[in-house]
Scaffold this motif. Sequence first.
Motif, PDB file in Angstrom:
ATOM      1  N   GLY A  59       0.804  -1.209   0.000  1.00 56.11           N
ATOM      2  CA  GLY A  59       0.000   0.000   0.000  1.00 56.11           C
ATOM      3  C   GLY A  59       0.835   1.257   0.000  1.00 56.11           C
ATOM      4  N   GLU A  60       0.339   2.240  -0.718  1.00 53.06           N
ATOM      5  CA  GLU A  60       0.970   3.550  -0.672  1.00 53.06           C
ATOM      6  C   GLU A  60      -0.100   4.565  -0.355  1.00 53.06           C
ATOM      7  N   GLU A  61       0.238   5.462   0.549  1.00 49.75           N
ATOM      8  CA  GLU A  61      -0.774   6.408   0.992  1.00 49.75           C
ATOM      9  C   GLU A  61      -0.426   7.824   0.573  1.00 49.75           C
ATOM     10  N   ASP A  62      -1.464   8.577   0.444  1.00 50.46           N
ATOM     11  CA  ASP A  62      -1.327   9.921  -0.074  1.00 50.46           C
ATOM     12  C   ASP A  62      -2.404  10.784   0.595  1.00 50.46           C
ATOM     13  N   PRO A  63      -2.105  11.951   1.167  1.00 49.69           N
ATOM     14  CA  PRO A  63      -0.747  12.480   1.252  1.00 49.69           C
ATOM     15  C   PRO A  63       0.037  11.835   2.399  1.00 49.69           C
TER      16      PRO A  63
ATOM     17  N   SER B 105      -3.505 -18.203   1.999  1.00 55.29           N
ATOM     18  CA  SER B 105      -4.401 -18.961   2.864  1.00 55.29           C
ATOM     19  C   SER B 105      -4.227 -18.537   4.313  1.00 55.29           C
ATOM     20  N   GLY B 106      -3.093 -17.936   4.610  1.00 57.10           N
ATOM     21  CA  GLY B 106      -2.858 -17.469   5.964  1.00 57.10           C
ATOM     22  C   GLY B 106      -3.213 -16.007   6.099  1.00 57.10           C
ATOM     23  N   SER B 107      -3.548 -15.600   7.287  1.00 57.09           N
ATOM     24  CA  SER B 107      -3.873 -14.197   7.502  1.00 57.09           C
ATOM     25  C   SER B 107      -2.611 -13.369   7.380  1.00 57.09           C
ATOM     26  N   ARG B 108      -2.682 -12.321   6.634  1.00 49.06           N
ATOM     27  CA  ARG B 108      -1.536 -11.431   6.529  1.00 49.06           C
ATOM     28  C   ARG B 108      -2.055 -10.068   6.113  1.00 49.06           C
ATOM     29  N   LEU B 109      -1.719  -9.052   6.855  1.00 47.56           N
ATOM     30  CA  LEU B 109      -2.013  -7.683   6.470  1.00 47.56           C
ATOM     31  C   LEU B 109      -0.729  -6.997   6.077  1.00 47.56           C
ATOM     32  N   THR B 110      -0.764  -6.305   4.951  1.00 48.37           N
ATOM     33  CA  THR B 110       0.371  -5.500   4.530  1.00 48.37           C
ATOM     34  C   THR B 110      -0.031  -4.048   4.658  1.00 48.37           C
ATOM     35  N   PHE B 111       0.772  -3.287   5.378  1.00 51.43           N
ATOM     36  CA  PHE B 111       0.426  -1.909   5.707  1.00 51.43           C
ATOM     37  C   PHE B 111       1.062  -0.923   4.747  1.00 51.43           C
ATOM     38  N   GLY B 112       0.330   0.188   4.535  1.00 51.74           N
ATOM     39  CA  GLY B 112       0.887   1.298   3.794  1.00 51.74           C
ATOM     40  C   GLY B 112       1.803   2.120   4.681  1.00 51.74           C
ATOM     41  N   GLU B 113       2.313   3.200   4.099  1.00 43.89           N
ATOM     42  CA  GLU B 113       3.296   4.011   4.820  1.00 43.89           C
ATOM     43  C   GLU B 113       2.650   4.986   5.797  1.00 43.89           C
TER      44      GLU B 113
END
Lengths: 111, 113
Positions: free
Chosen positions: B4-8, B97-105
């Motif tokens: 993920g990329e966040e703006d601003p 299949s496994g839980s995984r969250l990838t976070f933005g900045e």
Amino acid sequence: DTAVSQTPKYLVTQMGNDKSIKCEQNLGHDTMYWYKQDSKKFLKIMFSYNNKELIINETVPNRFSPKSPDKAHLNLHINSLELGDSAVYFCASSQRLEGYTFGSGTRLTVV
Amino acid sequence: SQQGEEDPQALSIQEGENATMNCSYKTSINNLQWYRQNSGRGLVHLILIRSNEREKHSGRLRVTLDTSKKSSSLLITASRAADTASYFCATAPLWTSGSRLTFGEGTQLTVNP
């Protein structure tokens, strides 16, 4: 009634030492995680356990070893600490792909 | 690379104004979540939107999801000084299949009284 509790909150230690961080959740969640947040607030997953079984093991130095004695606990042991290990470490839990509940974090400073 | 990329990266507004934060991601998702982190604290789950949903509301929060553009937005209406925090989007990928969250900045929101 803290849902996800991790201890200690702060940890200052010298390079080369071994330290552990403990985490416990009382939510009955099946999955627990360790995340590392760097100085730029970037969060990166380190490990994930589901019912005591390791399911995610990201590219993390093998100095980091997670241990899950039961599904309510996930501890993190770090050997031979290095300066670059300084960060905030967060424990979290969830039920499948639902929202995570995070602990309050452990700020590790290696000097 | 990050999902993920966040703006601003940073947003400063006056109390009472609305705040909009955007998030873009790269892979197909099961759901997208928004979290708030106050300084020195852990992350708090705000809202989850599934891939088959387009909009969701929770109190003063409104989240939209456009899977064709792989983007989401978080709108906080009538902001308060207490809304000052970092806001993160996080994606749960479809393929795992496994839980995984990838976070933005993250977006640092400052609401001035």
